[in-house]
Scaffold this motif. Sequence first.
Motif, PDB file in Angstrom:
ATOM      1  N   THR A  17       0.830  -1.207   0.000  1.00  0.00           N
ATOM      2  CA  THR A  17       0.000   0.000   0.000  1.00  0.00           C
ATOM      3  C   THR A  17       0.863   1.254   0.000  1.00  0.00           C
ATOM      4  OG1 THR A  17      -1.695  -1.191   1.247  1.00  0.00           O
ATOM      5  CG2 THR A  17      -1.864   1.209   1.187  1.00  0.00           C
ATOM      6  N   LEU A  18       1.932   1.252   0.802  1.00  0.00           N
ATOM      7  CA  LEU A  18       2.821   2.408   0.851  1.00  0.00           C
ATOM      8  C   LEU A  18       3.491   2.632  -0.501  1.00  0.00           C
ATOM      9  CD1 LEU A  18       4.129   4.657   2.487  1.00  0.00           C
ATOM     10  CD2 LEU A  18       5.891   3.028   3.213  1.00  0.00           C
ATOM     11  N   ASP A  19       3.912   1.551  -1.147  1.00  0.00           N
ATOM     12  CA  ASP A  19       4.521   1.683  -2.475  1.00  0.00           C
ATOM     13  C   ASP A  19       3.529   2.277  -3.474  1.00  0.00           C
ATOM     14  OD1 ASP A  19       6.868   0.635  -1.541  1.00  0.00           O
ATOM     15  OD2 ASP A  19       6.450  -1.415  -2.223  1.00  0.00           O
ATOM     16  N   ARG A  20       2.270   1.840  -3.378  1.00  0.00           N
ATOM     17  CA  ARG A  20       1.258   2.357  -4.296  1.00  0.00           C
ATOM     18  C   ARG A  20       0.990   3.841  -4.031  1.00  0.00           C
ATOM     19  NH1 ARG A  20      -1.724  -1.576  -3.941  1.00  0.00           N
ATOM     20  NH2 ARG A  20      -3.147  -0.976  -2.264  1.00  0.00           N
ATOM     21  N   LEU A  21       0.892   4.213  -2.757  1.00  0.00           N
ATOM     22  CA  LEU A  21       0.694   5.620  -2.419  1.00  0.00           C
ATOM     23  C   LEU A  21       1.876   6.468  -2.873  1.00  0.00           C
ATOM     24  CD1 LEU A  21      -0.865   5.419   1.157  1.00  0.00           C
ATOM     25  CD2 LEU A  21      -1.943   6.349  -0.882  1.00  0.00           C
ATOM     26  N   TRP A  22       3.067   5.932  -2.710  1.00  0.00           N
ATOM     27  CA  TRP A  22       4.263   6.670  -3.128  1.00  0.00           C
ATOM     28  C   TRP A  22       4.225   6.958  -4.628  1.00  0.00           C
ATOM     29  CZ3 TRP A  22       8.346   9.501  -2.204  1.00  0.00           C
ATOM     30  CH2 TRP A  22       9.386   9.532  -3.120  1.00  0.00           C
ATOM     31  N   SER A  23       3.849   5.962  -5.416  1.00  0.00           N
ATOM     32  CA  SER A  23       3.794   6.163  -6.867  1.00  0.00           C
ATOM     33  C   SER A  23       2.734   7.197  -7.232  1.00  0.00           C
ATOM     34  CB  SER A  23       3.506   4.834  -7.570  1.00  0.00           C
ATOM     35  OG  SER A  23       2.228   4.336  -7.219  1.00  0.00           O
ATOM     36  N   VAL A  24       1.629   7.224  -6.470  1.00  0.00           N
ATOM     37  CA  VAL A  24       0.578   8.215  -6.734  1.00  0.00           C
ATOM     38  C   VAL A  24       1.068   9.621  -6.419  1.00  0.00           C
ATOM     39  CG1 VAL A  24      -1.704   9.022  -6.015  1.00  0.00           C
ATOM     40  CG2 VAL A  24      -1.322   6.596  -6.410  1.00  0.00           C
ATOM     41  N   THR A  25       1.810   9.781  -5.315  1.00  0.00           N
ATOM     42  CA  THR A  25       2.282  11.114  -4.927  1.00  0.00           C
ATOM     43  C   THR A  25       3.267  11.689  -5.938  1.00  0.00           C
ATOM     44  OG1 THR A  25       4.082  10.181  -3.587  1.00  0.00           O
ATOM     45  CG2 THR A  25       1.991  10.626  -2.476  1.00  0.00           C
ATOM     46  N   GLN A  26       3.920  10.838  -6.717  1.00  0.00           N
ATOM     47  CA  GLN A  26       4.866  11.348  -7.702  1.00  0.00           C
ATOM     48  C   GLN A  26       4.163  12.133  -8.801  1.00  0.00           C
ATOM     49  OE1 GLN A  26       8.232  10.964  -6.799  1.00  0.00           O
ATOM     50  NE2 GLN A  26       6.899  10.370  -5.117  1.00  0.00           N
ATOM     51  N   GLY A  27       2.862  11.829  -9.014  1.00  0.00           N
ATOM     52  CA  GLY A  27       2.099  12.592  -9.994  1.00  0.00           C
ATOM     53  C   GLY A  27       1.720  13.965  -9.494  1.00  0.00           C
ATOM     54  N   GLY A  28       1.699  14.137  -8.172  1.00  0.00           N
ATOM     55  CA  GLY A  28       1.436  15.448  -7.589  1.00  0.00           C
ATOM     56  C   GLY A  28      -0.002  15.906  -7.658  1.00  0.00           C
ATOM     57  N   ASP A  29      -0.952  15.032  -8.044  1.00  0.00           N
ATOM     58  CA  ASP A  29      -2.353  15.446  -8.151  1.00  0.00           C
ATOM     59  C   ASP A  29      -3.047  15.221  -6.811  1.00  0.00           C
ATOM     60  OD1 ASP A  29      -4.614  15.970 -10.449  1.00  0.00           O
ATOM     61  OD2 ASP A  29      -5.385  14.788  -8.777  1.00  0.00           O
ATOM     62  N   HIS A  30      -3.578  16.303  -6.225  1.00  0.00           N
ATOM     63  CA  HIS A  30      -4.160  16.217  -4.887  1.00  0.00           C
ATOM     64  C   HIS A  30      -5.347  15.254  -4.833  1.00  0.00           C
ATOM     65  CE1 HIS A  30      -1.381  19.113  -3.671  1.00  0.00           C
ATOM     66  NE2 HIS A  30      -2.074  20.225  -3.832  1.00  0.00           N
ATOM     67  N   THR A 115     -25.054  15.017  -2.930  1.00  0.00           N
ATOM     68  CA  THR A 115     -24.830  13.842  -2.103  1.00  0.00           C
ATOM     69  C   THR A 115     -23.370  13.731  -1.756  1.00  0.00           C
ATOM     70  OG1 THR A 115     -24.549  12.495  -4.080  1.00  0.00           O
ATOM     71  CG2 THR A 115     -26.761  12.611  -3.144  1.00  0.00           C
ATOM     72  N   SER A 116     -23.089  13.398  -0.513  1.00  0.00           N
ATOM     73  CA  SER A 116     -21.712  13.372  -0.045  1.00  0.00           C
ATOM     74  C   SER A 116     -21.105  11.982  -0.082  1.00  0.00           C
ATOM     75  CB  SER A 116     -21.643  13.903   1.394  1.00  0.00           C
ATOM     76  OG  SER A 116     -22.409  13.095   2.239  1.00  0.00           O
ATOM     77  N   SER A 117     -21.887  10.963  -0.407  1.00  0.00           N
ATOM     78  CA  SER A 117     -21.342   9.614  -0.395  1.00  0.00           C
ATOM     79  C   SER A 117     -20.537   9.374  -1.652  1.00  0.00           C
ATOM     80  CB  SER A 117     -22.477   8.597  -0.294  1.00  0.00           C
ATOM     81  OG  SER A 117     -23.368   8.751  -1.372  1.00  0.00           O
ATOM     82  N   GLN A 118     -19.283   8.954  -1.489  1.00  0.00           N
ATOM     83  CA  GLN A 118     -18.398   8.645  -2.597  1.00  0.00           C
ATOM     84  C   GLN A 118     -17.823   7.258  -2.355  1.00  0.00           C
ATOM     85  OE1 GLN A 118     -17.808  10.418  -5.229  1.00  0.00           O
ATOM     86  NE2 GLN A 118     -18.848  12.308  -4.698  1.00  0.00           N
ATOM     87  N   PRO A 119     -17.629   6.455  -3.417  1.00  0.00           N
ATOM     88  CA  PRO A 119     -17.043   5.137  -3.210  1.00  0.00           C
ATOM     89  C   PRO A 119     -15.623   5.257  -2.700  1.00  0.00           C
ATOM     90  CG  PRO A 119     -17.148   5.676  -5.544  1.00  0.00           C
ATOM     91  CD  PRO A 119     -17.916   6.736  -4.820  1.00  0.00           C
ATOM     92  N   MET A 120     -15.242   4.365  -1.799  1.00  0.00           N
ATOM     93  CA  MET A 120     -13.898   4.399  -1.239  1.00  0.00           C
ATOM     94  C   MET A 120     -12.895   3.969  -2.291  1.00  0.00           C
ATOM     95  SD  MET A 120     -12.453   2.545   2.195  1.00  0.00           S
ATOM     96  CE  MET A 120     -13.523   3.496   3.239  1.00  0.00           C
ATOM     97  N   SER A 121     -11.814   4.735  -2.429  1.00  0.00           N
ATOM     98  CA  SER A 121     -10.811   4.432  -3.433  1.00  0.00           C
ATOM     99  C   SER A 121     -10.040   3.179  -3.050  1.00  0.00           C
ATOM    100  CB  SER A 121      -9.837   5.595  -3.566  1.00  0.00           C
ATOM    101  OG  SER A 121      -9.071   5.702  -2.393  1.00  0.00           O
ATOM    102  N   GLU A 122      -9.304   2.645  -4.025  1.00  0.00           N
ATOM    103  CA  GLU A 122      -8.512   1.440  -3.780  1.00  0.00           C
ATOM    104  C   GLU A 122      -7.470   1.688  -2.705  1.00  0.00           C
ATOM    105  OE1 GLU A 122      -5.474  -1.525  -6.239  1.00  0.00           O
ATOM    106  OE2 GLU A 122      -6.534   0.105  -7.241  1.00  0.00           O
ATOM    107  N   ALA A 123      -6.828   2.885  -2.760  1.00  0.00           N
ATOM    108  CA  ALA A 123      -5.797   3.197  -1.769  1.00  0.00           C
ATOM    109  C   ALA A 123      -6.389   3.286  -0.373  1.00  0.00           C
ATOM    110  CB  ALA A 123      -5.102   4.509  -2.131  1.00  0.00           C
ATOM    111  N   LEU A 124      -7.571   3.932  -0.261  1.00  0.00           N
ATOM    112  CA  LEU A 124      -8.208   4.047   1.046  1.00  0.00           C
ATOM    113  C   LEU A 124      -8.630   2.678   1.563  1.00  0.00           C
ATOM    114  CD1 LEU A 124     -10.445   7.214   0.693  1.00  0.00           C
ATOM    115  CD2 LEU A 124      -8.414   6.933   2.084  1.00  0.00           C
ATOM    116  N   GLN A 125      -9.188   1.848   0.665  1.00  0.00           N
ATOM    117  CA  GLN A 125      -9.614   0.522   1.074  1.00  0.00           C
ATOM    118  C   GLN A 125      -8.434  -0.291   1.578  1.00  0.00           C
ATOM    119  OE1 GLN A 125     -12.827  -0.633   1.118  1.00  0.00           O
ATOM    120  NE2 GLN A 125     -11.966  -2.375   2.202  1.00  0.00           N
ATOM    121  N   ALA A 126      -7.306  -0.198   0.852  1.00  0.00           N
ATOM    122  CA  ALA A 126      -6.115  -0.931   1.273  1.00  0.00           C
ATOM    123  C   ALA A 126      -5.600  -0.419   2.608  1.00  0.00           C
ATOM    124  CB  ALA A 126      -5.025  -0.813   0.203  1.00  0.00           C
ATOM    125  N   ALA A 127      -5.695   0.923   2.805  1.00  0.00           N
ATOM    126  CA  ALA A 127      -5.240   1.498   4.070  1.00  0.00           C
ATOM    127  C   ALA A 127      -6.078   0.996   5.230  1.00  0.00           C
ATOM    128  CB  ALA A 127      -5.298   3.020   3.999  1.00  0.00           C
TER     129      ALA A 127
END
Length: 357
Positions: A17-30, A115-127
């Motif tokens: 999960t940390l490796d996946r999050l790290w790769s996402v942060t390299q894109g810099g998109d909030h 509506t405020s309900s949003q599906p949980m992302s893969e990263a959040l689910q893994a976390a």
Amino acid sequence: MDVAGDKGGLSTTEQATLDRLWSVTQGGDHYDILGVSESAERTDIQQAYYTLSRQWHPDRFFRVDLGEQGERLEAVFIAITEAYRTLSNESARRAYDVQRESKHGRRRRSKRPKTSSQPMSEALQAAVEADAERAPRRSTLREGRAAGRRRRGKTTPGQRASSRTVSGTRRNPGMSKAMADMRKKLRANLRRARNLFEEAEQHMEAGAVMKAASAYTMAATFDPKNTVYQEAAESAQRAARKIQAKNFVQLAESAESFANLREALANYQKAVEYEVEEPRPYYRLGVLLRRIEEDHRAALEHFRTAVKMAPNNLEFRLALGELYADLGLKVNAQGQFKRVLSIDKSNAKAKAALKAL
């Protein structure tokens, strides 16, 4: 079943999960970093941030030998925090979206769903899954530490501090470079913020309030911790709203002069939304709401606002009294008409209205 790494390190799931999050942060998109959509509401952004920060806060791992993963964890947490600070602030988020569109050519959705309900992302689910997996191991460690304290007797804060050791690990050159790049980016953002602030000051001196507000907001976005930028942006935004409110009033008055009453109604409503400071737009909005929409409740609210802002204006009080009378609120109507007569004893409209009651 996933197991923890050496010396109580990350489990296999946590490492992945940390490796996946790290790769996402390299894109810099909030949005990608927090795992939310562009249309996410503030509550969804908060939920995503709390979930990720609870899982990846560096303080959770101060006793764990993370090795080269330590710097990666720090970089991920910094990116998560930066994304949350930007997207949870409405003005900063708008400025970021504009910058993002110009840079990547992406389009935001024109309207966010309520509506405020949003599906949980893969990263959040893994976390969440990783946090649940780690919970039994944390409980076992806590029980072991508690048993040790009971055997040794109560320890002092100094003894506990002295018992903590930091394992010496070799730094990964690639990770060090990544951290250096992130710090370089931060310094560049601070320089950009200073330039934007100076640009905003020049716009303000030239009387270009709208441009100044935009530049101040961008400066505060690039340096969100700078209170001077934040205060300047808020002040300029208030000034810009005043100008916009006056513009809508002028459009409404022009429409009324040509008998375009619905257009006038729409522009008066916009002026009120921008919190126009003059009482007459509230009065005119009440008149048009009563005449065109027959919305007496909304008209009553705007008449009251106009009277509150200009308590000695006879026209406003007469309109409020007449509406009270039409709604069957005779005591309220009498109060308004009597107040008119206390200001102008010879007012014929107030006398006739009182007599009709």
